[in-house]
Write a protein that holds these residues in place. Structure first.
Motif, PDB file in Angstrom:
ATOM      1  N   THR A 125      77.310 -33.398  40.094  1.00 40.27           N
ATOM      2  CA  THR A 125      76.774 -33.410  38.729  1.00 40.27           C
ATOM      3  C   THR A 125      75.347 -33.953  38.702  1.00 40.27           C
ATOM      4  O   THR A 125      74.443 -33.351  38.121  1.00 40.27           O
ATOM      5  N   MET A 126      75.138 -35.091  39.326  1.00 38.56           N
ATOM      6  CA  MET A 126      73.806 -35.700  39.327  1.00 38.56           C
ATOM      7  C   MET A 126      72.856 -34.957  40.262  1.00 38.56           C
ATOM      8  O   MET A 126      71.660 -34.885  40.001  1.00 38.56           O
ATOM      9  N   GLN A 127      73.394 -34.409  41.346  1.00 42.45           N
ATOM     10  CA  GLN A 127      72.519 -33.657  42.252  1.00 42.45           C
ATOM     11  C   GLN A 127      71.922 -32.453  41.526  1.00 42.45           C
ATOM     12  O   GLN A 127      70.775 -32.078  41.772  1.00 42.45           O
ATOM     13  N   THR A 128      72.717 -31.867  40.642  1.00 39.79           N
ATOM     14  CA  THR A 128      72.222 -30.725  39.876  1.00 39.79           C
ATOM     15  C   THR A 128      71.038 -31.137  39.012  1.00 39.79           C
ATOM     16  O   THR A 128      70.117 -30.360  38.786  1.00 39.79           O
ATOM     17  N   ALA A 138      66.200 -30.126  34.304  1.00 45.25           N
ATOM     18  CA  ALA A 138      67.135 -29.114  34.797  1.00 45.25           C
ATOM     19  C   ALA A 138      68.012 -28.587  33.669  1.00 45.25           C
ATOM     20  O   ALA A 138      68.256 -29.273  32.679  1.00 45.25           O
ATOM     21  N   ILE A 139      68.489 -27.365  33.853  1.00 47.79           N
ATOM     22  CA  ILE A 139      69.503 -26.810  32.952  1.00 47.79           C
ATOM     23  C   ILE A 139      70.742 -26.496  33.790  1.00 47.79           C
ATOM     24  O   ILE A 139      70.634 -25.907  34.863  1.00 47.79           O
ATOM     25  N   ALA A 140      71.912 -26.933  33.281  1.00 49.87           N
ATOM     26  CA  ALA A 140      73.171 -26.591  33.945  1.00 49.87           C
ATOM     27  C   ALA A 140      74.242 -26.332  32.901  1.00 49.87           C
ATOM     28  O   ALA A 140      74.367 -27.086  31.940  1.00 49.87           O
ATOM     29  N   VAL A 141      74.996 -25.263  33.100  1.00 50.95           N
ATOM     30  CA  VAL A 141      76.114 -24.948  32.212  1.00 50.95           C
ATOM     31  C   VAL A 141      77.409 -25.104  32.994  1.00 50.95           C
ATOM     32  O   VAL A 141      77.402 -25.069  34.230  1.00 50.95           O
ATOM     33  N   ALA A 142      78.528 -25.300  32.262  1.00 48.04           N
ATOM     34  CA  ALA A 142      79.790 -25.574  32.946  1.00 48.04           C
ATOM     35  C   ALA A 142      80.964 -24.925  32.215  1.00 48.04           C
ATOM     36  O   ALA A 142      81.372 -25.400  31.175  1.00 48.04           O
ATOM     37  N   PRO A 143      81.492 -23.837  32.757  1.00 44.78           N
ATOM     38  CA  PRO A 143      82.667 -23.207  32.162  1.00 44.78           C
ATOM     39  C   PRO A 143      83.949 -23.963  32.519  1.00 44.78           C
ATOM     40  O   PRO A 143      83.979 -24.691  33.508  1.00 44.78           O
ATOM     41  N   SER A 144      85.012 -23.767  31.699  1.00 40.33           N
ATOM     42  CA  SER A 144      86.280 -24.413  32.026  1.00 40.33           C
ATOM     43  C   SER A 144      87.437 -23.423  32.099  1.00 40.33           C
ATOM     44  O   SER A 144      88.557 -23.808  32.400  1.00 40.33           O
ATOM     45  N   GLN A 310      79.681 -27.977  27.519  1.00 40.54           N
ATOM     46  CA  GLN A 310      79.455 -26.645  28.094  1.00 40.54           C
ATOM     47  C   GLN A 310      78.046 -26.565  28.657  1.00 40.54           C
ATOM     48  O   GLN A 310      77.762 -25.768  29.532  1.00 40.54           O
ATOM     49  N   THR A 311      77.159 -27.404  28.120  1.00 34.26           N
ATOM     50  CA  THR A 311      75.874 -27.659  28.758  1.00 34.26           C
ATOM     51  C   THR A 311      75.941 -29.085  29.297  1.00 34.26           C
ATOM     52  O   THR A 311      76.160 -30.024  28.529  1.00 34.26           O
ATOM     53  N   VAL A 312      75.781 -29.219  30.597  1.00 34.10           N
ATOM     54  CA  VAL A 312      75.785 -30.568  31.186  1.00 34.10           C
ATOM     55  C   VAL A 312      74.357 -31.116  31.236  1.00 34.10           C
ATOM     56  O   VAL A 312      74.111 -32.284  30.954  1.00 34.10           O
ATOM     57  N   TRP A 313      73.418 -30.224  31.599  1.00 33.99           N
ATOM     58  CA  TRP A 313      71.995 -30.585  31.630  1.00 33.99           C
ATOM     59  C   TRP A 313      71.176 -29.564  30.869  1.00 33.99           C
ATOM     60  O   TRP A 313      71.379 -28.387  31.089  1.00 33.99           O
ATOM     61  N   PRO A 314      70.238 -29.931  30.057  1.00 28.99           N
ATOM     62  CA  PRO A 314      69.937 -31.314  29.706  1.00 28.99           C
ATOM     63  C   PRO A 314      71.121 -31.917  28.955  1.00 28.99           C
ATOM     64  O   PRO A 314      71.820 -31.209  28.239  1.00 28.99           O
ATOM     65  N   PHE A 315      71.337 -33.197  29.145  1.00 30.27           N
ATOM     66  CA  PHE A 315      72.502 -33.829  28.548  1.00 30.27           C
ATOM     67  C   PHE A 315      72.403 -33.729  27.023  1.00 30.27           C
ATOM     68  O   PHE A 315      71.343 -34.017  26.458  1.00 30.27           O
ATOM     69  N   PRO A 316      73.478 -33.281  26.374  1.00 29.65           N
ATOM     70  CA  PRO A 316      73.419 -33.060  24.916  1.00 29.65           C
ATOM     71  C   PRO A 316      73.374 -34.384  24.143  1.00 29.65           C
ATOM     72  O   PRO A 316      74.320 -34.760  23.442  1.00 29.65           O
ATOM     73  N   LEU A 317      72.277 -35.082  24.253  1.00 26.46           N
ATOM     74  CA  LEU A 317      72.120 -36.422  23.668  1.00 26.46           C
ATOM     75  C   LEU A 317      72.392 -36.423  22.163  1.00 26.46           C
ATOM     76  O   LEU A 317      73.222 -37.188  21.670  1.00 26.46           O
ATOM     77  N   ALA A 318      71.689 -35.565  21.429  1.00 24.71           N
ATOM     78  CA  ALA A 318      71.769 -35.590  19.966  1.00 24.71           C
ATOM     79  C   ALA A 318      73.177 -35.235  19.496  1.00 24.71           C
ATOM     80  O   ALA A 318      73.740 -35.914  18.631  1.00 24.71           O
TER      81      ALA A 318
END
Lengths: 379, 226, 284
Positions: A125-128, A138-144, A310-318
């Motif tokens: 996760t952090m390496q991404t 970075a942008i990263a998405v994550a399906p389940s 579903q988006t891990v990066w950028p972290f959905p802060l708001a």
């Protein structure tokens, strides 16, 4: 050719199908468990659509070829797992720097090093986020689910093209190898974003000039623009620069083109959050169990809600700041020693305690582990 | 709700969990895929199939799980098996404890020499494959026929259709025949059990070795055949 | 002569070299005065001009090192990539867009050390890429470290007591790995270099050209070989045209086209056959 409407499909195969629908034209890869089915699927499917597939000599070659194909003008992807991702990071960094759209699938397995080739993990996760050296966003998405994998792969391509940046799809061994019945979306049921090409005369084209959204139109090779791309810090023309003012413009661009447009990128699925006292936060395969635990706890009258990144990066802060504002406790569940929990701690409201539910033995978290943790947090 | 009470929660009754286990190379992954496809052909059923395997392509214990439900399946893996197929002694020993009390155990009695004392269904899949179907590689398809007959988890017609959809050209008859043998043997062992007969159709003699690598693969390993 | 904008523009039109330089790029270049890289660059321009290649269809790809800075000065599509990876990037460019002429500019450290694996596999695939390896026997950009072509016994900043290792013969390596056009030339022999580069670019398949070049700044200085001109003189004296008998070659390095194979099929062509047959199958 008529395709059966519903079919049993593996997450890795769904990724291939999503990529083809998003307009994939070039794939370069190197075999590695548990991502190999993506590579095999592209080898088989791409030439049928006029696309091109190469098995490169290693993962460094694979990502390099993908970036080369991307700047030449086609949508390109590679897939790998932890050790291969580690080899790719230098040239993922290059793609960030020259702003080459591309998609990298990381079907996560246990690490470090060769680790657990056939078992699941979320320890990349952090390496991404921080793999390549230097400053960038970075942008990263994550399906389940398998169906999610199709739509999130399409979304990954669209984000890559829209923002001219590498996008990582964070799968894990469970999602990659799990088979579910799905109906593949037909053309027209999904949106496809293509990169914006320049319309100005070539002599006026500035490949990295200032724009409203920090993203520049990108010509294909042969379009007549003959631009220059370098991994060195560059000026508006793309030429190497050491000037402090130009360096800052270059690096700010990489950050702000994404940071300023988080709302367009960040996607969080919220279930039972309206009156939730406790929130479960997770992504990927873990979210499936989190949803089940939430459902069971709700049926038993405990006010639990479930947030899936579903988006891990950028972290959905708001989004998380808002969704968690009334919670008294947050449980962050992940298949590692605690990576995403640090991000959640930064956005949790003052009254909420943030707890970790971790597993890193190659297996996924079970419903009972969730329920035990909820009990522990309640008492 | 009182504290601690969450720990007494049960997963939905509407969840049927199966595990097909054996040695790498016995075709458990493919069998599970076909079984999941056959079950999933019914639009009212949800099905999810996961696997666990060692790094090697042949040998070692391999398992493939299938969870069936009429509602959304969140947790993808098996927790308490309703049905266990064990094609080798090693896989039986490894996974027997995951079978819930009263669950269905189906054994390849040509390879399992030390069955548990409880009720089980024994069918000599490997021997039938070699001697009757004419190809040791279809033992997994015979096992699928037996699972359908014994558990009723899938109609045999749907199973046959799913098997034929995956069978490479020229192997349709062998595979169809294998399913038929499995259904016949499954029904027979079920009938015998209802009459209180011993579990095994015969007392096993010296156990056979699991087929590790056999030339002339009947099913391709790739999943992309259209 | 006055250097008005007009006169510069006129000069640009009339001089083949200037016409290929990037209009926006600030000069001079970063190479040391007397560096062989400039000689190779002008020869490359003459070769491309002689072949009449449309400049929009030429893509230059390079890695890291002094020679790899060349694409920034030339008015073609240019990808200045990471250390050693130029051929892998170029493979992506070419395989995705077989309509382009892809030329890789690399050095001995870039292509043979960190990028050795990509080099042998690009040769093996026989993908239609031209690779120009400028061999100056040393790492110039980082300040004179030993490279895979540094001769045994030679001095570099990381072989202060002389090189204890053996060196690669780049042309033998490329030929052995499957390159279908292999040539060697030097920065002294510019007319030959013009011909060899044009032949290499025109060759349909993987073409490999080693250009022996001078790094008087590091290799020359550390090994007391003298100035740029002294090194050029050395290339003149120590080389001989290919095809001489071993006796008449007298231990000299052969230069010219060393290997040409017109039979072996090219990668993009072979893949296109598959794409075509699959699309035919779909129609039928």
């Amino acid at each position: 050719m008529s395709r059966p409407k519903r079919q049993l499909m593996m997450g890795n195969q769904a990724c291939v199908q999503g990529a083809l629908r998003a307009g994939l034209r070039f794939y370069a890869g190197y075999p590695i468990t548990p991502s190999t089915e993506v590579t095999e699927g592209c080898a088989r499917e791409l030439p049928k659509t006029g696309g091109r597939f190469l098995q490169m000599e290693d993962e460094i070659g694979a990502i390099s070829a993908v970036v080369g194909a991307s700047v030449a003008g086609v949508k390109a992807m590679t897939a790998t797992s932890g050790p291969g991702y580690s080899l790719m990071v230098e040239n993922i960094g290059y793609a960030y720097m020259i702003e080459a759209p591309c998609v990298i699938v990381n079907v996560q397995r246990g690490g470090p090093s060769t680790g657990l080739p056939t078992k699941t993990s979320q320890s990349d996760t952090m390496q991404t986020r921080w793999g390549p050296h230097g400053d960038y966003t970075a942008i990263a998405v994550a399906p389940s689910t398998v169906a999610d994998t199709v739509t999130e792969t399409i979304r990954a391509f669209n984000l890559a093209e829209r923002f001219r940046t590498p996008v990582t799809i964070l799968l894990d061994e469970v999602i990659g190898h799990m088979q579910e019945m799905i109906s593949l979306p037909e053309p027209g049921e999904y949106q496809v974003v293509d990169r914006v090409k320049p319309t100005c005369p070539p002599e006026e084209y500035e490949p990295y000039g200032s724009t409203d959204n920090f993203v520049n139109p990108m010509p294909a090779y042969g379009d007549g623009y003959r631009w220059y791309a370098t991994g060195l810090t560059h000026d508006a023309m793309g030429f190497p620069t050491n000037r402090p003012d130009e360096i800052v413009v270059n690096l700010d661009k990489l950050r702000r083109k994404i940071e300023d447009f988080r709302d367009e990128i960040c996607k969080v699925r919220a279930d039972w959050m309206d009156d939730a006292e406790f929130a479960l936060v997770s992504y990927g395969s873990v979210s499936r169990t989190a949803l089940l635990a939430t459902k069971l706890a709700r049926e038993a009258g405990v006010k639990v809600g479930c947030l899936q990144l579903q988006t891990v990066w950028p972290f959905p802060l708001a989004q998380l700041r808002e969704l968690l504002q009334d919670c008294t406790a947050v449980i962050v569940a992940e298949l590692n020693m605690g990576q995403i929990v640090r991000e959640v701690e930064r956005v949790a409201p003052p009254q909420a305690r943030v707890h970790s539910l971790l597993r890193y033995d190659g297996e996924i978290l079970t419903p009972i582990q969730f329920l035990e943790k909820i009990e522990e947090v309640r008492s | 709700m009182s504290k601690g009470s969450l720990l007494r929660l049960q997963l939905s009754e509407d969840r049927y969990e199966m595990r097909l286990s054996g040695s790498g190379g016995q075709g458990m992954m493919l069998a599970a895929t076909i079984l999941a496809e056959a079950i999933g052909a019914d639009p009212a059923k949800r099905v999810i199939q996961t696997k666990s395997y060692g790094p090697e392509a042949r040998g070692g214990a391999s398992k493939a799980d299938i969870v069936v439900s009429s509602s959304e399946i969140y947790y993808p893996k098996a927790l308490q098996l309703d049905l266990l197929l064990a094609m080798t002694q090693e896989s039986l020993d490894k996974y027997y404890s995951d079978l819930k009390a009263g669950g269905t155990l189906i054994l390849d009695e040509s390879l399992v020499h030390n069955p548990p004392p409880d009720d089980f269904y024994g069918v000599p899949f490997t021997r039938l494959a070699r001697e009757e179907a004419g190809n040791v590689m279809v033992a997994n398809m015979i096992a699928l026929g037996a699972i359908a007959a014994i558990s009723g988890v899938v109609p045999t017609e749907a199973l046959t259709e799913a098997v034929l959809a995956r069978a490479p050209r020229g192997t349709e008859d062998t595979n169809k025949r294998a399913v038929e043998i499995g259904v016949r043997e499954g029904e027979a062992v079920k009938a015998r059990r209802l009459q209180g007969a011993p579990n095994m159709t015969q007392t096993p003699s010296a156990p056979e070795e699991a087929p590790i690598e056999v030339p002339g693969i009947v099913f391709p390993r790739c999943q992309f055949e259209h | 002569m006055t250097t008005t904008a007009e006169s510069v523009a006129e000069q640009r039109r009339s001089d083949v070299h200037l016409s290929y330089l990037r209009p926006h790029k600030k000069f001079p270049n970063l190479w040391c005065p007397g560096c062989g890289n400039g000689i190779v660059m002008s020869s490359l321009v003459r070769a491309i001009d002689k072949l009449g290649l449309p400049r929009d269809e030429v893509a230059l790809v390079s890695g890291i090192g002094c020679s790899s800075r060349m694409p920034v000065y030339l008015d073609f599509q240019a990808l200045h990539t990471t250390h050693g990876r130029a051929l892998a990037f170029a493979t992506g460019v070419k395989f995705a867009r077989p309509d382009l002429k892809v030329i890789v500019i690399t050095g001995d450290g870039d292509a043979l050390s960190i990028g050795g694996n990509h080099l042998i596999h690009a040769c093996r695939r026989n993908i239609d890429i031209t690779t120009i390896l400028i061999n100056n026997y040393i790492y110039g950009m980082t300040g004179g470290q030993v490279s895979p072509t540094t001769p045994s016994g030679a001095y570099a900043t990381t072989t202060p007591f002389g090189n204890t290792e053996k060196h690669f013969e780049p042309c033998d390596l490329a030929k052995g790995a499957g390159a279908t056009f292999v040539a060697r030339t030097t920065v002294y022999h510019t007319p030959q270099m013009d011909r060899v580069l044009a032949d290499a670019i025109a060759h349909h398949g993987f073409s490999f050209v080693e250009v022996l070049s001078n790094c008087h700044t590091y290799f020359g200085r550390l090994n007391r070989l003298g100035s740029a001109t002294a090194l050029l003189q050395m290339f003149k004296e120590k080389t001989t045209s290919v095809g001489k008998t071993e006796e008449s070659a007298n231990g000299k390095i052969p230069i010219g086209v060393l290997h040409r194979d017109l039979e072996t099929t090219e990668l993009c062509d072979e893949y296109q056959k598959i794409v075509d047959s699959l699309s035919k199958g779909k129609q039928g």
